[in-house]
Design a protein around this motif. Sequence first.
Motif, PDB file in Angstrom:
ATOM      1  N   THR A  28       5.886 -38.426  25.802  1.00 33.19           N
ATOM      2  CA  THR A  28       6.220 -37.002  25.700  1.00 33.19           C
ATOM      3  C   THR A  28       5.507 -36.374  24.517  1.00 33.19           C
ATOM      4  N   TYR A  29       5.479 -37.082  23.404  1.00 31.23           N
ATOM      5  CA  TYR A  29       4.863 -36.548  22.191  1.00 31.23           C
ATOM      6  C   TYR A  29       3.360 -36.350  22.361  1.00 31.23           C
ATOM      7  N   THR A  30       2.744 -37.268  23.127  1.00 28.65           N
ATOM      8  CA  THR A  30       1.283 -37.209  23.279  1.00 28.65           C
ATOM      9  C   THR A  30       0.861 -36.227  24.363  1.00 28.65           C
ATOM     10  N   LEU A  31       1.549 -36.258  25.527  1.00 23.88           N
ATOM     11  CA  LEU A  31       1.087 -35.481  26.673  1.00 23.88           C
ATOM     12  C   LEU A  31       1.864 -34.182  26.895  1.00 23.88           C
ATOM     13  N   ARG A  32       3.089 -34.114  26.395  1.00 31.83           N
ATOM     14  CA  ARG A  32       3.915 -32.927  26.668  1.00 31.83           C
ATOM     15  C   ARG A  32       4.504 -32.360  25.365  1.00 31.83           C
ATOM     16  N   SER A  33       3.692 -32.278  24.358  1.00 31.19           N
ATOM     17  CA  SER A  33       4.182 -31.843  23.045  1.00 31.19           C
ATOM     18  C   SER A  33       4.687 -30.401  23.059  1.00 31.19           C
ATOM     19  N   LYS A  34       4.178 -29.583  23.986  1.00 31.76           N
ATOM     20  CA  LYS A  34       4.607 -28.181  24.032  1.00 31.76           C
ATOM     21  C   LYS A  34       6.036 -28.017  24.551  1.00 31.76           C
ATOM     22  N   THR A  35       6.639 -29.114  25.034  1.00 36.38           N
ATOM     23  CA  THR A  35       8.028 -29.045  25.497  1.00 36.38           C
ATOM     24  C   THR A  35       9.020 -29.441  24.389  1.00 36.38           C
ATOM     25  N   LEU A  36       8.504 -29.801  23.221  1.00 33.31           N
ATOM     26  CA  LEU A  36       9.383 -30.239  22.128  1.00 33.31           C
ATOM     27  C   LEU A  36      10.175 -29.051  21.568  1.00 33.31           C
ATOM     28  N   PRO A  37      11.368 -29.289  20.971  1.00 35.44           N
ATOM     29  CA  PRO A  37      12.192 -28.194  20.423  1.00 35.44           C
ATOM     30  C   PRO A  37      11.455 -27.324  19.403  1.00 35.44           C
ATOM     31  N   SER A  38      10.490 -27.915  18.701  1.00 33.09           N
ATOM     32  CA  SER A  38       9.759 -27.141  17.691  1.00 33.09           C
ATOM     33  C   SER A  38       8.764 -26.171  18.314  1.00 33.09           C
ATOM     34  N   GLU A  39       8.405 -26.399  19.604  1.00 34.40           N
ATOM     35  CA  GLU A  39       7.347 -25.600  20.238  1.00 34.40           C
ATOM     36  C   GLU A  39       7.880 -24.584  21.235  1.00 34.40           C
ATOM     37  N   ILE A  40       9.076 -24.789  21.758  1.00 31.20           N
ATOM     38  CA  ILE A  40       9.624 -23.855  22.743  1.00 31.20           C
ATOM     39  C   ILE A  40      10.264 -22.665  22.030  1.00 31.20           C
ATOM     40  N   GLU A  41      10.758 -21.718  22.801  1.00 31.78           N
ATOM     41  CA  GLU A  41      11.371 -20.511  22.239  1.00 31.78           C
ATOM     42  C   GLU A  41      12.583 -20.875  21.389  1.00 31.78           C
ATOM     43  N   MET A  42      12.685 -20.197  20.233  1.00 33.41           N
ATOM     44  CA  MET A  42      13.806 -20.439  19.346  1.00 33.41           C
ATOM     45  C   MET A  42      15.060 -19.713  19.868  1.00 33.41           C
ATOM     46  N   CYS A  43      16.221 -20.337  19.661  1.00 33.16           N
ATOM     47  CA  CYS A  43      17.488 -19.746  20.104  1.00 33.16           C
ATOM     48  C   CYS A  43      17.780 -18.473  19.304  1.00 33.16           C
ATOM     49  N   ASP A  44      18.480 -17.537  19.956  1.00 30.40           N
ATOM     50  CA  ASP A  44      18.877 -16.303  19.259  1.00 30.40           C
ATOM     51  C   ASP A  44      19.890 -16.592  18.165  1.00 30.40           C
ATOM     52  N   ALA A  45      20.840 -17.491  18.447  1.00 25.18           N
ATOM     53  CA  ALA A  45      21.862 -17.866  17.466  1.00 25.18           C
ATOM     54  C   ALA A  45      21.802 -19.364  17.264  1.00 25.18           C
ATOM     55  N   PHE A  46      21.791 -19.776  15.999  1.00 22.04           N
ATOM     56  CA  PHE A  46      21.702 -21.199  15.689  1.00 22.04           C
ATOM     57  C   PHE A  46      23.080 -21.784  15.465  1.00 22.04           C
ATOM     58  N   PRO A  47      23.348 -23.001  15.923  1.00 27.01           N
ATOM     59  CA  PRO A  47      24.627 -23.652  15.609  1.00 27.01           C
ATOM     60  C   PRO A  47      24.783 -23.816  14.106  1.00 27.01           C
ATOM     61  N   SER A  48      26.050 -23.788  13.642  1.00 30.38           N
ATOM     62  CA  SER A  48      26.292 -23.947  12.210  1.00 30.38           C
ATOM     63  C   SER A  48      25.931 -25.352  11.776  1.00 30.38           C
ATOM     64  N   ALA A  49      25.672 -25.468  10.464  1.00 26.50           N
ATOM     65  CA  ALA A  49      25.255 -26.778   9.934  1.00 26.50           C
ATOM     66  C   ALA A  49      26.328 -27.838  10.122  1.00 26.50           C
ATOM     67  N   THR A  50      27.603 -27.415  10.203  1.00 27.63           N
ATOM     68  CA  THR A  50      28.696 -28.386  10.331  1.00 27.63           C
ATOM     69  C   THR A  50      28.702 -29.034  11.713  1.00 27.63           C
ATOM     70  N   THR A  51      28.031 -28.399  12.699  1.00 27.19           N
ATOM     71  CA  THR A  51      28.002 -28.989  14.039  1.00 27.19           C
ATOM     72  C   THR A  51      26.846 -29.963  14.167  1.00 27.19           C
ATOM     73  N   ASN A  52      25.997 -30.044  13.122  1.00 22.08           N
ATOM     74  CA  ASN A  52      24.844 -30.924  13.154  1.00 22.08           C
ATOM     75  C   ASN A  52      24.779 -31.768  11.874  1.00 22.08           C
ATOM     76  N   PRO A  53      25.762 -32.648  11.705  1.00 21.99           N
ATOM     77  CA  PRO A  53      25.745 -33.478  10.485  1.00 21.99           C
ATOM     78  C   PRO A  53      24.495 -34.325  10.431  1.00 21.99           C
ATOM     79  N   ALA A  54      24.062 -34.626   9.185  1.00 19.70           N
ATOM     80  CA  ALA A  54      22.850 -35.409   9.015  1.00 19.70           C
ATOM     81  C   ALA A  54      23.176 -36.889   9.066  1.00 19.70           C
ATOM     82  N   ARG A  55      22.195 -37.636   9.523  1.00 23.02           N
ATOM     83  CA  ARG A  55      22.318 -39.110   9.495  1.00 23.02           C
ATOM     84  C   ARG A  55      21.280 -39.634   8.534  1.00 23.02           C
ATOM     85  N   PRO A  56      21.539 -40.754   7.886  1.00 22.71           N
ATOM     86  CA  PRO A  56      20.572 -41.283   6.938  1.00 22.71           C
ATOM     87  C   PRO A  56      19.235 -41.560   7.588  1.00 22.71           C
ATOM     88  N   ALA A  57      18.150 -41.369   6.815  1.00 21.84           N
ATOM     89  CA  ALA A  57      16.813 -41.635   7.346  1.00 21.84           C
ATOM     90  C   ALA A  57      16.640 -43.132   7.590  1.00 21.84           C
TER      91      ALA A  57
END
Length: 365
Positions: free
Chosen positions: A336-365
Amino acid sequence: MMASRLAFLLLCHVVLYTAVTSVKVCGRPPLTNGIDDSNLKRVYEVGEEVTITCGQGYLPSTATPQRISCTATGEWTQSNLACSPKMCPIPRALQPLAMGKTEAPFKSVLNFTCDDGYVLQGPSESRCLHDGTWNNPAPLCKAVNCPLPKPPKDGRIVHDKPLTGTTTMYGQSWTYECSPPKAPSYERGSCMADGSATEPPECREVSCPIPAAIENGFITFAVMRQHGYKEKVQYACNEHYVLEGEAEISCQNTGNWSSKPVCRAPCTVGIKRGRIFYNAKKIWIEDLKPNRVLHREPVVFYCLNKTESCGYPVASTCNDGTLPIPECFEEPGKMTYTLRSKTLPSEIEMCDAFPSATTNPARPA
């Protein structure tokens, strides 16, 4: 004959009592707060009328006088007179202490006190009078005076502010200094709430040990020896490490150094495939060369809103070598990264409203 006369006298008393109590009367009219009761009687006969008015310090709800009368049932006719107290304006300076109120009703009392270190000048209370004024103005709180402080033996005093006169005021402070190489046992003094000045400290010999190294950092331009009072050394961090705290430390009057700084480690962005927003640029992860983010620098990852089929950014911050990856981030597969990179979340249309940070907790790298 004597018994008959006594019975007759008792009967007369009963008849007389019955005759008197059969006539209805009214007691004092029912009074609401503020009505003037100074001229009211205890008992009124049927048909008697009374004009009721508001007492001194109260305002009537009606412009015309109110009259009530005693009825045959022994009750008074109704009155719609209401008396509201006159109000005294609370001085603006006192309104915060009065919970924001701007007025106080007739007969209210303001009690005045001063904070520690201040003396009340004026009356300690004021009452709201019938004419809407206070019987006493608000007093002043004057700072307590202290005698001039005494300098330490073999030392002097440096005042924070220039002094005039032969006294200091509560809250005024100063620094004690000793003739080098001595140090004062304590450095600061002040005029205290009880009207006394801090006693002078003792001047004594003080030295600090050889300054210690810090992890991932070094001491700049310093001779590794014991240091005297107020002598200083400076620290710096190794490349890509960020210094947190004061770079310069000094030998204190306690014989200890002030707090050393800390060198915080950089972070690695722990993904193999994807696009991030870093340093005001949107870049592919393989173009981040070297893969390094400094302490406290933010990195934005892109997540997918599967319901709306749009992307949204989620920020994470490097903290001393750790950069958490947002829980919502999904690293794409190699195909997907090599052949369909334009479908990635960073490349498609951005959402009008973003979920709050509390709904997307971070995980350790």
